[in-house]
Design an enzyme around this catalytic site. Structure first.
Site, PDB file in Angstrom:
ATOM      1  N   ASP A  33      -0.949  -0.473  -3.575  1.00 35.07           N
ATOM      2  CA  ASP A  33      -0.433   0.632  -2.770  1.00 35.07           C
ATOM      3  C   ASP A  33       0.905   1.088  -3.366  1.00 35.07           C
ATOM      4  O   ASP A  33       1.759   0.276  -3.718  1.00 35.07           O
ATOM      5  CB  ASP A  33      -0.242   0.183  -1.317  1.00 35.07           C
ATOM      6  CG  ASP A  33      -0.092   1.367  -0.368  1.00 35.07           C
ATOM      7  OD1 ASP A  33      -0.989   1.576   0.463  1.00 35.07           O
ATOM      8  OD2 ASP A  33       0.936   2.088  -0.467  1.00 35.07           O
ATOM      9  N   ILE A  34       1.090   2.393  -3.453  1.00 32.90           N
ATOM     10  CA  ILE A  34       2.296   2.961  -4.069  1.00 32.90           C
ATOM     11  C   ILE A  34       3.542   2.692  -3.213  1.00 32.90           C
ATOM     12  O   ILE A  34       4.667   2.728  -3.714  1.00 32.90           O
ATOM     13  CB  ILE A  34       2.098   4.472  -4.310  1.00 32.90           C
ATOM     14  CG1 ILE A  34       2.986   4.981  -5.439  1.00 32.90           C
ATOM     15  CG2 ILE A  34       2.296   5.276  -3.027  1.00 32.90           C
ATOM     16  CD1 ILE A  34       2.607   6.367  -5.939  1.00 32.90           C
ATOM     17  N   GLY A  99      -4.325   6.372  12.475  1.00 35.05           N
ATOM     18  CA  GLY A  99      -3.258   6.411  11.468  1.00 35.05           C
ATOM     19  C   GLY A  99      -3.746   6.659  10.051  1.00 35.05           C
ATOM     20  O   GLY A  99      -3.024   6.387   9.091  1.00 35.05           O
ATOM     21  N   GLN A 100      -4.961   7.218   9.910  1.00 36.19           N
ATOM     22  CA  GLN A 100      -5.495   7.455   8.556  1.00 36.19           C
ATOM     23  C   GLN A 100      -4.854   8.683   7.925  1.00 36.19           C
ATOM     24  O   GLN A 100      -4.879   9.764   8.509  1.00 36.19           O
ATOM     25  CB  GLN A 100      -7.017   7.642   8.621  1.00 36.19           C
ATOM     26  CG  GLN A 100      -7.663   7.759   7.246  1.00 36.19           C
ATOM     27  CD  GLN A 100      -9.185   7.861   7.310  1.00 36.19           C
ATOM     28  OE1 GLN A 100      -9.767   7.999   8.400  1.00 36.19           O
ATOM     29  NE2 GLN A 100      -9.828   7.789   6.168  1.00 36.19           N
ATOM     30  N   HIS A 106     -10.886   3.125   3.029  1.00 33.97           N
ATOM     31  CA  HIS A 106     -10.152   2.092   2.291  1.00 33.97           C
ATOM     32  C   HIS A 106      -9.723   0.985   3.227  1.00 33.97           C
ATOM     33  O   HIS A 106      -9.498   1.223   4.413  1.00 33.97           O
ATOM     34  CB  HIS A 106      -8.925   2.675   1.579  1.00 33.97           C
ATOM     35  CG  HIS A 106      -7.970   3.413   2.477  1.00 33.97           C
ATOM     36  ND1 HIS A 106      -8.184   4.699   2.887  1.00 33.97           N
ATOM     37  CD2 HIS A 106      -6.810   3.021   3.053  1.00 33.97           C
ATOM     38  CE1 HIS A 106      -7.187   5.089   3.664  1.00 33.97           C
ATOM     39  NE2 HIS A 106      -6.337   4.079   3.789  1.00 33.97           N
TER      40      HIS A 106
HETATM   41  P1  5GP Z   1      -3.727   5.290   5.258  1.00 35.49           P
HETATM   42  O1  5GP Z   1      -2.624   5.640   6.196  1.00 35.49           O
HETATM   43  O2  5GP Z   1      -4.636   6.464   4.959  1.00 35.49           O
HETATM   44  O3  5GP Z   1      -4.484   4.055   5.686  1.00 35.49           O
HETATM   45  O4  5GP Z   1      -3.007   4.813   3.950  1.00 35.49           O
HETATM   46  C1  5GP Z   1      -2.981   5.467   2.740  1.00 35.49           C
HETATM   47  C2  5GP Z   1      -2.187   4.583   1.810  1.00 35.49           C
HETATM   48  O5  5GP Z   1      -2.280   5.140   0.510  1.00 35.49           O
HETATM   49  C3  5GP Z   1      -0.691   4.485   2.146  1.00 35.49           C
HETATM   50  O6  5GP Z   1      -0.340   3.120   2.360  1.00 35.49           O
HETATM   51  C4  5GP Z   1      -0.013   5.061   0.911  1.00 35.49           C
HETATM   52  O7  5GP Z   1       1.170   4.378   0.547  1.00 35.49           O
HETATM   53  C5  5GP Z   1      -1.074   4.965  -0.158  1.00 35.49           C
HETATM   54  N1  5GP Z   1      -1.001   6.005  -1.172  1.00 35.49           N
HETATM   55  C6  5GP Z   1      -0.844   7.335  -0.930  1.00 35.49           C
HETATM   56  N2  5GP Z   1      -0.832   8.022  -2.084  1.00 35.49           N
HETATM   57  C7  5GP Z   1      -0.970   7.100  -3.077  1.00 35.49           C
HETATM   58  C8  5GP Z   1      -1.027   7.199  -4.509  1.00 35.49           C
HETATM   59  O8  5GP Z   1      -0.951   8.272  -5.102  1.00 35.49           O
HETATM   60  N3  5GP Z   1      -1.181   6.033  -5.195  1.00 35.49           N
HETATM   61  C9  5GP Z   1      -1.277   4.817  -4.574  1.00 35.49           C
HETATM   62  N4  5GP Z   1      -1.419   3.746  -5.355  1.00 35.49           N
HETATM   63  N5  5GP Z   1      -1.238   4.700  -3.230  1.00 35.49           N
HETATM   64  C10 5GP Z   1      -1.082   5.823  -2.491  1.00 35.49           C
END
Ligand code: 5GP
Ligand code: ZN
Length: 119
Positions: A33-34, A99-100, A106
């Site tokens: 995760d970034i 929170g997506q 994923h």
């Molecule tokens: P969600 O809230 O959809 O479950 O989480 C999305 C996750 O993707 C977040 O934790 C965010 O930090 C990660 N993320 C968003 N953009 C990028 C990216 O460009 N690269 C990586 N490696 N992670 C990302």
């Protein structure tokens, strides 16, 4: 392989956007995760575009079984200590109230020594 040209994680799976890869096979892709919340924090995604866990049915069971089976193996490989002292957390945010933010299914796998930034 079904990809959505507008989807961030489809672009990461295809290498069009760089990521720090944890694991890859013909069905799944895992990358750091970034913006990590924990010392270990990676994302595990199916390579094919599936919007969320709200979009899965029986046809996805083998793929999801494979994906979930990999989580503990990769967690140990990435430095999580073994159960029960160590362990890890698996989270899958689904939909707005879940929170997506990225609409490609994923699971977050988080672990490592406490305290964590979040979670
Ligand atoms: P969600 O809230 O959809 O479950 O989480 C999305 C996750 O993707 C977040 O934790 C965010 O930090 C990660 N993320 C968003 N953009 C990028 C990216 O460009 N690269 C990586 N490696 N992670 C990302
Ligand atoms: Zn996608």
């Amino acid at each position: 392989m079904e990809h959505d040209p507008n989807c961030l994680f489809c672009k990461i799976v295809q290498g069009a956007i760089p990521s720090r890869k944890v694991y890859e096979d013909d069905q799944v892709f895992a990358f750091h995760d970034i913006n990590p919340w924990a010392p270990v924090h990676f994302l595990l995604v199916p390579k094919r575009h599936i919007v969320s866990f709200a979009h899965v049915d029986a046809q996805h069971a083998p793929l999801l079984g494979h994906l979930m089976m990999l989580a503990p193996k990769l967690a140990l490989q990435e430095g999580c200590r073994p159960y029960p002292e160590g362990g890890f957390r698996i989270v899958s945010n689904t939909g707005a109230e879940g929170g997506q933010e990225v609409h490609h299914l994923h699971v977050h796998v988080m672990g490592g020594p406490r305290p964590w930034l979040r979670g």
